[in-house]
Design an enzyme around this catalytic site. Structure first.
Site, PDB file in Angstrom:
ATOM      1  N   ARG A  64       2.250   5.292   1.110  1.00 42.48           N
ATOM      2  CA  ARG A  64       3.505   4.827   1.713  1.00 42.48           C
ATOM      3  C   ARG A  64       4.392   4.161   0.677  1.00 42.48           C
ATOM      4  O   ARG A  64       3.943   3.713  -0.384  1.00 42.48           O
ATOM      5  CB  ARG A  64       3.222   3.865   2.852  1.00 42.48           C
ATOM      6  CG  ARG A  64       2.584   2.530   2.410  1.00 42.48           C
ATOM      7  CD  ARG A  64       3.583   1.415   2.272  1.00 42.48           C
ATOM      8  NE  ARG A  64       2.999   0.216   1.681  1.00 42.48           N
ATOM      9  CZ  ARG A  64       3.143  -0.129   0.427  1.00 42.48           C
ATOM     10  NH1 ARG A  64       3.824   0.629  -0.407  1.00 42.48           N
ATOM     11  NH2 ARG A  64       2.601  -1.249  -0.049  1.00 42.48           N
ATOM     12  N   GLU A  69       9.315  -6.781   2.023  1.00 42.33           N
ATOM     13  CA  GLU A  69       8.266  -6.981   1.021  1.00 42.33           C
ATOM     14  C   GLU A  69       7.490  -8.280   1.247  1.00 42.33           C
ATOM     15  O   GLU A  69       8.077  -9.356   1.360  1.00 42.33           O
ATOM     16  CB  GLU A  69       8.879  -7.005  -0.383  1.00 42.33           C
ATOM     17  CG  GLU A  69       9.499  -5.679  -0.815  1.00 42.33           C
ATOM     18  CD  GLU A  69       8.488  -4.557  -0.920  1.00 42.33           C
ATOM     19  OE1 GLU A  69       7.298  -4.842  -1.106  1.00 42.33           O
ATOM     20  OE2 GLU A  69       8.893  -3.391  -0.812  1.00 42.33           O
ATOM     21  N   HIS A  70       6.176  -8.151   1.303  1.00 46.97           N
ATOM     22  CA  HIS A  70       5.264  -9.304   1.375  1.00 46.97           C
ATOM     23  C   HIS A  70       5.543 -10.204   2.579  1.00 46.97           C
ATOM     24  O   HIS A  70       5.485 -11.435   2.471  1.00 46.97           O
ATOM     25  CB  HIS A  70       5.345 -10.124   0.080  1.00 46.97           C
ATOM     26  CG  HIS A  70       4.756  -9.414  -1.098  1.00 46.97           C
ATOM     27  ND1 HIS A  70       3.409  -9.431  -1.373  1.00 46.97           N
ATOM     28  CD2 HIS A  70       5.330  -8.641  -2.048  1.00 46.97           C
ATOM     29  CE1 HIS A  70       3.176  -8.695  -2.458  1.00 46.97           C
ATOM     30  NE2 HIS A  70       4.324  -8.207  -2.884  1.00 46.97           N
ATOM     31  N   ASP A  95       4.383  -8.857   5.903  1.00 44.67           N
ATOM     32  CA  ASP A  95       3.519  -8.401   7.006  1.00 44.67           C
ATOM     33  C   ASP A  95       2.397  -9.401   7.256  1.00 44.67           C
ATOM     34  O   ASP A  95       2.066  -9.708   8.408  1.00 44.67           O
ATOM     35  CB  ASP A  95       2.966  -7.001   6.736  1.00 44.67           C
ATOM     36  CG  ASP A  95       2.187  -6.883   5.439  1.00 44.67           C
ATOM     37  OD1 ASP A  95       2.444  -7.669   4.491  1.00 44.67           O
ATOM     38  OD2 ASP A  95       1.325  -5.993   5.352  1.00 44.67           O
ATOM     39  N   GLY A 120       1.754   0.624  -6.361  1.00 43.96           N
ATOM     40  CA  GLY A 120       2.593   0.144  -5.276  1.00 43.96           C
ATOM     41  C   GLY A 120       2.806   1.139  -4.163  1.00 43.96           C
ATOM     42  O   GLY A 120       3.651   0.924  -3.297  1.00 43.96           O
ATOM     43  N   SER A 142       0.164   2.262  -2.301  1.00 42.34           N
ATOM     44  CA  SER A 142      -0.928   2.028  -1.356  1.00 42.34           C
ATOM     45  C   SER A 142      -2.034   3.071  -1.417  1.00 42.34           C
ATOM     46  O   SER A 142      -2.551   3.511  -0.393  1.00 42.34           O
ATOM     47  CB  SER A 142      -0.360   1.957   0.063  1.00 42.34           C
ATOM     48  OG  SER A 142      -1.214   1.252   0.907  1.00 42.34           O
ATOM     49  N   SER A 143      -2.446   3.431  -2.619  1.00 44.20           N
ATOM     50  CA  SER A 143      -3.556   4.380  -2.770  1.00 44.20           C
ATOM     51  C   SER A 143      -4.855   3.798  -2.228  1.00 44.20           C
ATOM     52  O   SER A 143      -5.654   4.515  -1.606  1.00 44.20           O
ATOM     53  CB  SER A 143      -3.730   4.760  -4.246  1.00 44.20           C
ATOM     54  OG  SER A 143      -3.973   3.612  -5.046  1.00 44.20           O
ATOM     55  N   ASP A 164       0.265  -1.281   5.287  1.00 40.59           N
ATOM     56  CA  ASP A 164      -0.178  -0.054   4.623  1.00 40.59           C
ATOM     57  C   ASP A 164      -0.983   0.827   5.563  1.00 40.59           C
ATOM     58  O   ASP A 164      -0.761   2.039   5.668  1.00 40.59           O
ATOM     59  CB  ASP A 164      -1.024  -0.395   3.393  1.00 40.59           C
ATOM     60  CG  ASP A 164      -0.276  -1.253   2.391  1.00 40.59           C
ATOM     61  OD1 ASP A 164       0.948  -1.407   2.547  1.00 40.59           O
ATOM     62  OD2 ASP A 164      -0.916  -1.779   1.468  1.00 40.59           O
ATOM     63  N   ASN A 192      -3.665  -3.732  -9.889  1.00 36.05           N
ATOM     64  CA  ASN A 192      -4.675  -3.615  -8.842  1.00 36.05           C
ATOM     65  C   ASN A 192      -4.775  -4.967  -8.156  1.00 36.05           C
ATOM     66  O   ASN A 192      -5.282  -5.929  -8.721  1.00 36.05           O
ATOM     67  CB  ASN A 192      -6.030  -3.208  -9.444  1.00 36.05           C
ATOM     68  CG  ASN A 192      -7.084  -2.945  -8.381  1.00 36.05           C
ATOM     69  OD1 ASN A 192      -7.054  -3.546  -7.300  1.00 36.05           O
ATOM     70  ND2 ASN A 192      -8.002  -2.052  -8.675  1.00 36.05           N
TER      71      ASN A 192
END
EC number: 2.7.1.157
Length: 429
Positions: free
Chosen positions: A43, A49-50, A52, A143, A145-146, A190, A233
């Site tokens: 996503r 940003e930051h 949630d 960034g 969201s892997s 995410d 990470n």
């Protein structure tokens, strides 16, 4: 619909080069053919940003890049995990004794988070094993969201192998909680967009309860997802969790200043909800109640009337207990202003004024400035990238500059799918 479970469809593996290659690699690795494939997308967050994990709505959309897992249930009780990327070594463990090392955010631990989350949700102790081959084309630590996509994919794999059913919302909530096994105190954006995304629309993701609303983006705008070439990470350092704890402490001090039961407050949104005031009013309250200078642990304790031991053991997370300064004013200012920008963004998209793109671009510019100056989650390379894009796009550019890379040529599937195999066909979820 969010109340429905993930979609299952049958495809011809031979028609999808990536699936065919994954099938061949699986056969080479395990000496058998996958029974099904599971997919979860990454996503990009347009705005929000930051916030949630502070309880506020966010506005992300899924990208083509994804995690894809080929799966074969086996009669043993062993999990065998392999990755098409040679940088990520094979891993094997007992399905009935999953251990996740928070000190080592290795790739397989994210799979184990999703696996364990489903296992514990159903209270199961005697699980079948499986062979899994993971193939991801989301740039790692960028960034996009892997890691969460892998957690979601693993949760969906486990659910499918068990033959159980859950709604997309339930899956998102379970995977949000289970990713915390690796030590990241995330908020759920995410995982929610990975499961709830739909083609052609962004989503306003709201929490408590979790729900998603379509947000139609302007047809004439292009959102650029560009790589700053800096990797981070979030589970490998304490930076992310420090911000989470700063927001938690800010919420408690704000609650205490308004004679609210601060010990029961965890998120900045709860302070606003209890006071029943607007976000604009919360910004004024923050100005009055918190000072811009960093707080020491001792000052936080003095404000709350607790001991240093109580702060460390009852409020802070294990990897933030030795932090020497907390920037509470700055974090709260960012969160409340960013939450307001999300609502403004959605309103502009709904009303679609003539200068819509310019207005949205201005909100995104404000978001980056706040991330850079108040939340300190940017970096020089990203700031430079933003400046370059602004100069090229002009005043009317609606610009997204996550630390991610847009890579064309995805599998060609929508959202997340379960592909079933029938001869040369296989489910993908």
């Amino acid at each position: 619909m969010a109340t429905e479970g993930p979609a299952t469809r049958r495809v011809q593996v031979a028609e999808y080069p990536r699936l065919l290659k994954l099938k061949e690699m699986f056969n080479s690795k395990f000496g058998s053919i996958p029974k099904f494939y599971v997919r979860a997308p990454g996503r990009v967050n347009i705005i929000g940003e930051h916030i949630d994990y502070c309880g506020y709505s966010v506005l992300p959309m899924a990208v083509e890049q994804d995690m894809l897992i080929a799966v074969e249930p086996v009669k043993t009780h062993t999990l065998q995990l392999a990755n098409t990327n040679p940088l990520y070594p094979d891993f094997s463990t007992s399905a009935n004794n999953v251990q996740i090392d928070k000190t080592k955010p290795l790739w397989h631990n994210y799979f184990l988070c999703g696996f364990k989350g489903i296992q514990e949700h159903f209270g199961l102790s005697d699980l079948t094993g499986m062979n899994c081959l993971v193939d991801g084309n989301i740039p790692p630590s960028s960034g996009l969201s892997s890691s969460s996509a892998l957690v979601c994919c693993a949760g969906l794999v486990t659910l499918t192998v068990l033959g159980m059913n859950l709604s997309k919302v339930e899956l998102a909530e379970i995977c949000t909680k289970s990713e915390r096994y690796i030590g990241t105190e995330g908020g759920g954006m995410d995982q929610s967009i990975s499961f709830l995304a739909e083609e052609g629309t962004a989503k306003l993701i709201e929490f408590s309860p979790l729900r998603a609303t379509d947000v139609k983006l302007p047809s004439g705008a292009v959102f650029v997802i560009a790589h700053s070439c800096v990797e981070m990470n979030k589970a490998a350092t304490s930076h992310f969790n420090i911000r989470v704890m700063e927001c938690r402490l800010a919420a408690k001090l704000l609650a205490k200043s308004k004679s609210l039961p601060w010990d029961k407050v965890l998120r900045l949104e709860e302070v606003q909800a209890r006071l029943r005031v607007s976000l604009e009013e919360m910004l004024l309250i923050t100005e009055d109640a918190l000072h811009p200078e960093p707080y020491s642990p001792e000052e936080v304790c003095s404000c709350l009337g607790i001991s240093l031991q109580e702060l460390r053991t009852q409020i802070l997370s294990p990897n933030t207990q030795d932090v020497l300064i907390f920037k509470l004013y700055q974090r709260a200012k960012h969160v409340y202003s960013e939450a307001a920008r999300v609502l403004q963004f959605k309103k502009i998209c709904e009303e679609a004024p003539d200068n819509m793109v310019q207005l949205l671009g201005e909100l995104m510019n404000q978001s980056h400035v706040s991330c850079r100056d108040m939340y300190e989650c940017s970096c020089p390379e990203l700031d430079q990238l933003v400046d370059i894009c602004r100069r090229q796009g002009g005043d009317r550019a609606a610009l997204e500059t996550q630390k991610g890379m847009y890579l064309p040529g995805s599998l060609g599937l929508k959202g997340h799918d379960l592909l079933e195999q029938d001869g040369e066909a296989a489910p993908c979820q």
